[in-house]
Design an enzyme around this catalytic site. Sequence first.
Site, PDB file in Angstrom:
ATOM      1  N   SER A 100     -11.426   3.509 -13.884  1.00  0.00           N
ATOM      2  CA  SER A 100     -12.725   4.172 -13.702  1.00  0.00           C
ATOM      3  C   SER A 100     -13.703   3.868 -14.839  1.00  0.00           C
ATOM      4  O   SER A 100     -14.466   4.736 -15.248  1.00  0.00           O
ATOM      5  CB  SER A 100     -12.539   5.669 -13.489  1.00  0.00           C
ATOM      6  OG  SER A 100     -11.695   5.899 -12.372  1.00  0.00           O
ATOM      7  N   GLU A 121      -4.219   0.533 -18.516  1.00  0.00           N
ATOM      8  CA  GLU A 121      -4.790   1.284 -17.399  1.00  0.00           C
ATOM      9  C   GLU A 121      -3.949   2.527 -17.153  1.00  0.00           C
ATOM     10  O   GLU A 121      -2.907   2.446 -16.478  1.00  0.00           O
ATOM     11  CB  GLU A 121      -4.780   0.415 -16.128  1.00  0.00           C
ATOM     12  CG  GLU A 121      -5.626  -0.825 -16.235  1.00  0.00           C
ATOM     13  CD  GLU A 121      -6.186  -1.250 -14.885  1.00  0.00           C
ATOM     14  OE1 GLU A 121      -7.327  -1.699 -14.866  1.00  0.00           O
ATOM     15  OE2 GLU A 121      -5.504  -1.102 -13.858  1.00  0.00           O
ATOM     16  N   GLY A 132      -8.883   4.855  -9.788  1.00  0.00           N
ATOM     17  CA  GLY A 132      -9.370   5.266  -8.476  1.00  0.00           C
ATOM     18  C   GLY A 132      -9.493   6.776  -8.336  1.00  0.00           C
ATOM     19  O   GLY A 132      -9.649   7.281  -7.233  1.00  0.00           O
ATOM     20  N   LYS A 161      -9.684  -5.821  -5.888  1.00  0.00           N
ATOM     21  CA  LYS A 161      -8.627  -5.208  -5.057  1.00  0.00           C
ATOM     22  C   LYS A 161      -8.754  -5.722  -3.612  1.00  0.00           C
ATOM     23  O   LYS A 161      -9.124  -6.877  -3.436  1.00  0.00           O
ATOM     24  CB  LYS A 161      -8.676  -3.685  -5.171  1.00  0.00           C
ATOM     25  CG  LYS A 161      -8.635  -3.232  -6.641  1.00  0.00           C
ATOM     26  CD  LYS A 161      -8.351  -1.776  -6.811  1.00  0.00           C
ATOM     27  CE  LYS A 161      -8.321  -1.432  -8.305  1.00  0.00           C
ATOM     28  NZ  LYS A 161      -7.986  -0.044  -8.553  1.00  0.00           N
TER      29      LYS A 161
HETATM   30  C1  3PY Z   1      -9.699   0.656 -11.719  1.00  0.00           C
HETATM   31  O1  3PY Z   1     -10.687   0.631 -12.448  1.00  0.00           O
HETATM   32  O2  3PY Z   1      -9.536   1.552 -10.896  1.00  0.00           O
HETATM   33  C2  3PY Z   1      -8.685  -0.401 -11.798  1.00  0.00           C
HETATM   34  O3  3PY Z   1      -7.598  -0.223 -11.309  1.00  0.00           O
HETATM   35  C3  3PY Z   1      -9.018  -1.686 -12.439  1.00  0.00           C
HETATM   36  O4  3PY Z   1      -7.971  -2.592 -12.370  1.00  0.00           O
END
Ligand code: 3PY
Length: 251
Positions: A214, A168, A174, A11
């Site tokens: 996560s 995801e 997050g 990120k």
């Molecule tokens: C996370 O694990 O928070 C992600 O967004 C991975 O891309």
Amino acid sequence: MRKKIVAGNWKMNENLQEGVALAKEINEALVADKPNCDVVICTPFIHLASVANVLDSSIVGLGAENCADKASGAYTGEVSAAMVKSTGAQYVILGHSERREYYGETAEILKEKVQLALANGLKIIFCCGETLEEREAEKQNEIVKAELAGSVFHLSAEEWKNIILAYEPIWAIGTGKTATAEQAEEMCAYIRQIVAENYNQEVADETSVLYGGSCKASNAPELFTKPNIDGGLIGGASLKCADFKGIIDAW
Ligand code: 3PY
């Protein structure tokens, strides 16, 4: 057999010096102790060329976190798929929920990005996933199917060989909340089913479907025992070598 993959998504973290140091550390750890899966690190654009110089590409792949929906020209601040490729990167993440939510990336825009990434020889880690409200309304399958149909299901079976999918759930990104291994498996199995419906079972069986949101060393072992989960797309836990290695070692 489809590939097992652990991919880091840095990120907007790490300055150039920190990023190169982290990449070196990860590379050294994996050269010393070879992983049982493919490993990729996806970094901000500014890191790519320097990180490519410190990675043994036979052990650690490199990817960008995005690319432009235009090939070249007067698009101030954008970075094209061709530019990403020229750094030595082999992968690009597309469709991350943060790009969809904060930068207005629609299915149509993502479709353009997908075409350009493939035309430039990049493998795509394509993300999909539902919000908490959508899950509570039991619309998660519908949402994920629409995201894939809108941006990648038009690809030929040949082009599809360069697609890795990452489920995801937005409510697990997050937030420290992880989908249970059962919830993650259920959706990854559904994704494989719709890939089979759109292509065929053989193509679906060859498609790597990752879980992201996560994912960390403590929950990776359980997630990775599930038959339809082929690895992880890792956010925060990819920013420390020991944490990232802990996830890789779960294979
Ligand atoms: C996370 O694990 O928070 C992600 O967004 C991975 O891309």
